[in-house]
Design an enzyme around this catalytic site. Structure first.
Site, PDB file in Angstrom:
ATOM      1  N   ASN A 216      38.038   1.063 -17.274  1.00 53.28           N
ATOM      2  CA  ASN A 216      38.568   0.053 -16.124  1.00 53.28           C
ATOM      3  C   ASN A 216      37.198  -0.718 -15.767  1.00 53.28           C
ATOM      4  OD1 ASN A 216      38.642  -1.293 -13.759  1.00 53.28           O
ATOM      5  ND2 ASN A 216      40.610   0.069 -13.260  1.00 53.28           N
TER       6      ASN A 216
ATOM      7  N   HIS B  63      35.016  -3.647 -11.799  1.00 50.11           N
ATOM      8  CA  HIS B  63      33.961  -3.698 -10.878  1.00 50.11           C
ATOM      9  C   HIS B  63      32.833  -4.798 -11.515  1.00 50.11           C
ATOM     10  CE1 HIS B  63      36.130  -1.820  -7.865  1.00 50.11           C
ATOM     11  NE2 HIS B  63      36.059  -0.855  -8.400  1.00 50.11           N
TER      12      HIS B  63
ATOM     13  N   HIS C  73      42.713  -4.348 -13.215  1.00 50.07           N
ATOM     14  CA  HIS C  73      43.637  -4.214 -12.031  1.00 50.07           C
ATOM     15  C   HIS C  73      43.780  -5.784 -11.490  1.00 50.07           C
ATOM     16  CE1 HIS C  73      45.460  -2.532  -8.172  1.00 50.07           C
ATOM     17  NE2 HIS C  73      46.149  -3.588  -8.412  1.00 50.07           N
TER      18      HIS C  73
ATOM     19  N   ARG D 261      44.444  -7.847  -8.769  1.00 56.61           N
ATOM     20  CA  ARG D 261      45.023  -7.691  -7.374  1.00 56.61           C
ATOM     21  C   ARG D 261      45.623  -9.104  -7.060  1.00 56.61           C
ATOM     22  NH1 ARG D 261      43.402  -2.644  -4.855  1.00 56.61           N
ATOM     23  NH2 ARG D 261      44.264  -3.703  -3.236  1.00 56.61           N
TER      24      ARG D 261
ATOM     25  N   ARG E  20      40.415 -10.041  -5.937  1.00 51.23           N
ATOM     26  CA  ARG E  20      39.102  -9.588  -5.383  1.00 51.23           C
ATOM     27  C   ARG E  20      38.127  -9.342  -6.592  1.00 51.23           C
ATOM     28  NH1 ARG E  20      39.991  -3.867  -2.576  1.00 51.23           N
ATOM     29  NH2 ARG E  20      41.425  -4.932  -1.329  1.00 51.23           N
TER      30      ARG E  20
ATOM     31  N   GLU F 108      47.168  -3.197 -14.725  1.00 50.27           N
ATOM     32  CA  GLU F 108      47.570  -2.695 -13.478  1.00 50.27           C
ATOM     33  C   GLU F 108      47.686  -3.547 -12.642  1.00 50.27           C
ATOM     34  OE1 GLU F 108      44.355  -0.311 -11.986  1.00 50.27           O
ATOM     35  OE2 GLU F 108      44.278   0.912 -13.490  1.00 50.27           O
TER      36      GLU F 108
ATOM     37  N   THR G 102      43.215   1.425  -4.928  1.00 44.36           N
ATOM     38  CA  THR G 102      44.354   1.761  -4.563  1.00 44.36           C
ATOM     39  C   THR G 102      44.420   3.230  -4.104  1.00 44.36           C
ATOM     40  OG1 THR G 102      44.550   1.114  -6.980  1.00 44.36           O
ATOM     41  CG2 THR G 102      46.361   2.390  -6.219  1.00 44.36           C
TER      42      THR G 102
ATOM     43  N   GLU H 193      51.085   7.610 -14.825  1.00 43.19           N
ATOM     44  CA  GLU H 193      49.723   7.942 -14.659  1.00 43.19           C
ATOM     45  C   GLU H 193      49.517   8.675 -13.182  1.00 43.19           C
ATOM     46  OE1 GLU H 193      46.736   4.625 -15.174  1.00 43.19           O
ATOM     47  OE2 GLU H 193      45.398   5.786 -13.910  1.00 43.19           O
TER      48      GLU H 193
ATOM     49  N   HIS I 263      41.697   7.770 -11.159  1.00 42.59           N
ATOM     50  CA  HIS I 263      41.370   7.489  -9.800  1.00 42.59           C
ATOM     51  C   HIS I 263      40.402   8.442  -9.414  1.00 42.59           C
ATOM     52  CE1 HIS I 263      41.494   4.288  -7.149  1.00 42.59           C
ATOM     53  NE2 HIS I 263      41.977   5.127  -6.167  1.00 42.59           N
TER      54      HIS I 263
HETATM   55  N1  PXP Z   1      43.938   4.123 -12.474  1.00 42.65           N
HETATM   56  C1  PXP Z   1      44.441   3.384 -11.594  1.00 42.65           C
HETATM   57  C2  PXP Z   1      46.035   3.289 -11.444  1.00 42.65           C
HETATM   58  C3  PXP Z   1      43.575   2.729 -10.547  1.00 42.65           C
HETATM   59  O1  PXP Z   1      44.220   1.744  -9.769  1.00 42.65           O
HETATM   60  C4  PXP Z   1      42.395   2.696 -10.754  1.00 42.65           C
HETATM   61  C5  PXP Z   1      41.430   1.648  -9.979  1.00 42.65           C
HETATM   62  O2  PXP Z   1      41.650   0.581 -10.245  1.00 42.65           O
HETATM   63  C6  PXP Z   1      41.605   3.455 -11.864  1.00 42.65           C
HETATM   64  C7  PXP Z   1      42.845   4.197 -12.655  1.00 42.65           C
HETATM   65  C8  PXP Z   1      40.180   3.638 -11.946  1.00 42.65           C
HETATM   66  O3  PXP Z   1      39.765   4.537 -10.859  1.00 42.65           O
HETATM   67  P1  PXP Z   1      38.138   4.568 -10.445  1.00 42.65           P
HETATM   68  O4  PXP Z   1      37.712   3.100 -10.512  1.00 42.65           O
HETATM   69  O5  PXP Z   1      38.091   5.190  -9.478  1.00 42.65           O
HETATM   70  O6  PXP Z   1      37.732   5.113 -11.884  1.00 42.65           O
END
Ligand code: PXP
Length: 241
Positions: A8, A11, A44, A46, A50, A71, A102, A152, A192
């Site tokens: 992901n 960030h 994601h 949003r 953001r 996402e 999330t 998931e 997550h």
């Molecule tokens: N899976 C989902 C559905 C999420 O919403 C997120 C955060 O956007 C992640 C995975 C990744 O989570 P993390 O950034 O805590 O590794």
């Protein structure tokens, strides 16, 4: 079986948006992740935009050569965005504006009708659909009724547990949900809050075939690259005065 890694890159965009500069670009991070072995790129988009922006999604769709997993909240507006950009997979997640990230999975049963119509629109466009749910047997059953390809499982609570006992309990919940999903023919991903010290125990749950990990990878990348980044700036300044 090898577990697929979805990286992901949200960030990377969070850092860019903090200063509204053109860099760092999440698409560049996505390509680096693919070169390093990522099986999938997850973002994601949003509703408050953001971190990643619509344009990032457009660029990612053009450059990602593995699998692009979007996402997004289960709304008409986000489905319109998905139909425009055509990710390979859409993972529907709950979204609250005030949350830092999330929090909790979708309550599938309570929004069955709305989810059903949105899922149909995505399916008709040949987009694979996954639901982000808590590791709860009722949520797995409700997901099965919607005939989604995948779920998931939310590992947020597992990642937050402090005691060994609570951790084991949460792992059991994840394992039971994963087993039931697999039995019902649903592919199982998880994610997550996963980081370098809590991912290993999850790999013992053999029904899980994919992990989506973001924050810990981006955090490590920032520090691992710090020495090189300072040296590059120092070297650039060296010939002056
Ligand atoms: N899976 C989902 C559905 C999420 O919403 C997120 C955060 O956007 C992640 C995975 C990744 O989570 P993390 O950034 O805590 O590794």
């Amino acid at each position: 079986m090898r577990v697929r890694l979805g990286v992901n890159v949200d960030h990377v965009a969070t850092l860019r948006q903090a200063r509204r500069t053109p860099y760092p670009d999440p698409a560049e991070a996505a390509l680096a992740a693919e070169r390093a072995g990522a099986d999938q790129i997850t973002v994601h988009l949003r509703e408050d935009r953001r971190h990643i922006q619509d344009r990032d999604l457009e660029v990612l769709r053009k450059v990602v050569t593995t699998v692009l997993n979007l996402e997004m909240a289960a709304t008409q507006e986000m489905v319109r965005v998905a139909l425009e950009h055509r990710p390979d997979t859409v993972t529907l997640v709950p979204e609250r504006r005030q949350e830092l990230t999330t929090e909790g999975g979708l309550d599938v049963a309570s929004q069955k009708d709305q989810l059903k119509s949105l899922i149909k629109l995505l399916r008709d466009a040949e987009i694979r659909v996954s639901l982000f749910i808590d590791p709860d047997l009722d949520q797995v059953r409700a997901s099965h009724k919607l005939a989604v390809e995948a779920v998931e499982l939310n590992t947020g609570r597992y990642a937050e547990t402090r005691s060994e006992g609570a951790r084991k309990e949460e792992l059991d919940r994840i394992e039971n949900a994963a087993k039931m999903a697999k039995k019902l023919g649903i592919e199982v991903a998880a994610g997550h809050g996963l980081h370098y010290h809590n991912v290993e125990a999850l790999l013992a749950v053999t029904e899980i075939t994919e992990l989506n990990i973001g924050h810990s990878i981006v955090a490590r990348a920032v520090l691992d690259g710090f020495d090189r980044a300072v040296r590059d700036m120092r070297a650039l300044m060296a010939p002056s005065r």
